[in-house]
Design an enzyme around this catalytic site. Structure first.
Site, PDB file in Angstrom:
ATOM      1  CE1 TYR A 156      -4.086   2.717   1.062  1.00 18.00           C
ATOM      2  CE2 TYR A 156      -2.371   3.097   2.190  1.00 18.00           C
ATOM      3  CZ  TYR A 156      -3.096   3.594   1.791  1.00 18.00           C
ATOM      4  OH  TYR A 156      -3.658   4.245   2.077  1.00 18.00           O
ATOM      5  CG  ASP A 249       5.656   4.085   0.658  1.00 19.85           C
ATOM      6  OD1 ASP A 249       6.341   4.438   1.655  1.00 19.85           O
ATOM      7  OD2 ASP A 249       5.561   4.144   0.563  1.00 19.85           O
ATOM      8  CE  LYS A 277       2.070   4.977   7.919  1.00 16.23           C
ATOM      9  NZ  LYS A 277       0.688   4.785   8.435  1.00 16.23           N
TER      10      LYS A 277
HETATM   11  C1  LIG Z   1       3.987   1.740   3.163  1.00 14.34           C
HETATM   12  C2  LIG Z   1       2.678   3.583   3.196  1.00 14.34           C
HETATM   13  N1  LIG Z   1       3.562   4.681   2.350  1.00 14.34           N
HETATM   14  C3  LIG Z   1       2.306   5.454   2.322  1.00 14.34           C
HETATM   15  C4  LIG Z   1       1.278   5.655   3.157  1.00 14.34           C
HETATM   16  C5  LIG Z   1       0.273   6.170   3.138  1.00 14.34           C
HETATM   17  O1  LIG Z   1       1.012   7.828   4.121  1.00 14.34           O
HETATM   18  P1  LIG Z   1      -0.157   8.857   4.623  1.00 14.34           P
HETATM   19  O2  LIG Z   1      -1.093   7.493   5.173  1.00 14.34           O
HETATM   20  O3  LIG Z   1       0.252   9.252   5.233  1.00 14.34           O
HETATM   21  O4  LIG Z   1      -0.898   9.270   3.540  1.00 14.34           O
HETATM   22  C6  LIG Z   1       1.102   4.618   4.120  1.00 14.34           C
HETATM   23  C7  LIG Z   1      -0.061   4.466   5.487  1.00 14.34           C
HETATM   24  O5  LIG Z   1      -0.294   3.872   5.766  1.00 14.34           O
HETATM   25  C8  LIG Z   1       2.161   3.194   4.036  1.00 14.34           C
HETATM   26  O6  LIG Z   1       2.534   2.579   5.016  1.00 14.34           O
END
Ligand SMILES: Cc1ncc(COP(=O)(O)O)c(C=O)c1O
Length: 446
Positions: A156, A249, A277
């Site tokens: 994700y 990511d 985060k």
């Molecule tokens: C690996 C990863 N990338 C991107 C995101 C998106 O981040 P945000 O919820 O701050 O938009 C998340 C959210 O859980 C994530 O776990």
């Protein structure tokens, strides 16, 4: 307790009920929530409404205290409302909120990141992980002049349109979107985690069209799917051969499992990285960065437009830099990783002792409970997750909730240990979870 500036009656025992508040919320917000997992849809029941957080604990509007392993889905690595971060944030509140102009606060955080994360030679701050991913993908397309992006089944990357694509069979190829309202899913190619042949095939067939391959180097959004290092290395070899960029990511793993991120921990150098985060210490902040030659494509230096009214917000940046400095000064990432190892061993032994057919996997302070697999095999891709997890987890989740432990309300979300989770709190939590395991089995069989 409550906030006197709000019109909600905090002292009304009859109004301060999660069920009542959820009914009211459903009238004014889709599904009663502002992010889907919060709605408890996959575990059933009414979501708990919380009024306060402190350290390792959450307090519901009804006044129940919970040991929190959701930790706001990852950012709260120091625990809720860490006093040092709180003090820094209060000072910034008295100094500047939003400037929309150049300031030294984000410079300090940018210099911290670029000096700690080897692959991050330049960085731009945004307000969320989603924004970071969206921007990194645009840079990759701008750099390569290509359209396609390759992602993994079961990863994700936020709710960026092109990243909301179905978890497929692991075969390479275009897929439909998971979400209505998405028009560019056809630009996304999918392949399976831990699938060398699938990876080779998609690069052989479509390599010249692929702007970037994006992955969570520690996939943690469909359970915790730890990857073989050789598989991750293969990604780099194939991407390089076809002129595609590699995007790590690290929104979850960044400053969570290693001070240098998964990239630094594994000694791999992605072209671009995304952070979120932990980097904002619990305030809205994301970051994308990477090799300077690619980041120089970003406006105003280069032709890839990217901007934000609240980008590098001083309050968020202050929470972030204070958090990161404390993590480093006190070696917290390492310490909580070791504490989690002990906790996980206790849980595994306890589950075995009560015949609960589950096990626990962790990478540092991130852990995930899942049904035992045949031959105790490590789960590296989501199709390997035993099917009963989806149906068995809700009973366990509610048994834990009843025993004062708040887990993420989904079988496929991971759990987080913070610096506020002392060894004593963890030992107590393990006892409660083992008791929850015993009770959820008794309920299922009775
Ligand atoms: C690996 C990863 N990338 C991107 C995101 C998106 O981040 P945000 O919820 O701050 O938009 C998340 C959210 O859980 C994530 O776990």
């Amino acid at each position: 307790m409550g906030n006197e500036f709000m019109s909600i009656d905090w002292n009304s025992e009859s109004e301060m009920k999660s069920e009542k508040l959820f009914e009211r919320s459903k009238k004014v917000s889709p599904g009663g929530v502002h992010s889907p997992v919060r709605a408890f849809k996959s575990v059933g029941g009414t979501p708990v409404f919380f009024k306060k957080s402190e350290g390792a604990h959450l307090y519901s509007v009804e006044g129940t205290k919970y040991i929190d392993f959701c930790q706001a889905f990852g950012p709260m690595i120091l625990g809720h409302r860490d006093p040092e971060v709180a003090e820094a944030v209060h000072r910034m509140i008295d100094q500047a909120w939003s400037l929309g102009a150049c300031e030294p606060f984000s410079l300090e955080l940018a210099e911290f990141l670029t000096s700690r994360v080897p692959a991050m030679e330049a960085v731009r701050f945004v307000s969320s992980g989603t924004e970071a991913v969206m921007s990194a993908l645009r840079v990759a397309r701008g750099v390569t002049g290509r359209k396609k992006v390759l992602k993994f089944d079961g990863c994700y990357h936020g709710h960026v349109d092109s990243m909301l694509v179905k978890a497929g069979s692991g075969l390479a190829g275009e897929v439909a979107s998971d979400s209505a309202g998405v028009s560019d899913a056809q630009e996304t190619l999918i392949t399976g985690l831990d699938d060398d042949a699938g990876l080779e095939k998609v690069f052989a067939e479509r390599g010249s069209e692929i702007a970037a391959i994006i992955l969570e180097p520690m996939p943690a959004n469909y359970g915790l799917l730890l990857q073989r290092k050789e598989f991750l290395e293969k990604i780099f070899v194939l991407a390089k051969k076809s002129g595609s960029l590699v995007i790590f990511d690290e929104v979850i793993s960044g400053f969570r499992v290693h001070p240098k991120g998964m990239a630094g921990m594994l000694g791999l150098t992605p072209d671009l990285l995304t952070y979120g985060k932990v980097v904002g210490g619990g305030f809205p902040l994301g970051a994308f960065g990477g090799k300077k030659v690619y980041m120089d494509y970003v406006a105003p230096q280069g032709p890839v437009y990217q901007a934000g009214t609240l980008s590098a917000n001083p309050v968020s940046v202050t929470a972030g830099i204070t958090t990161l400095k404390k993590l480093e000064r006190e070696s917290i990432i390492e310490k909580i990783g070791q504490r989690t190892d002990v906790f996980v061993e206790k849980l595994k032994a306890g589950f075995k002792a009560v015949d609960f057919p589950y096990t626990v996997v962790n990478q540092g302070s991130v852990f995930w409970m899942h049904p035992l697999t045949e031959g105790n095999k490590t789960i590296r891709a989501f199709p390997q997750i035993p099917a009963n997890h989806r149906t068995d987890y809700p009973g366990f989740f509610h048994a834990a909730l009843k025993r004062g432990v708040y887990l993420a309300p989904s079988a496929f979300e991971v759990a987080f240990v913070s610096n506020a989770h002392t060894p004593e709190i963890l030992a107590d939590a393990a006892d409660r979870l083992i008791d929850a395991a015993r009770a959820s089995m008794a309920q299922a069989s009775g």
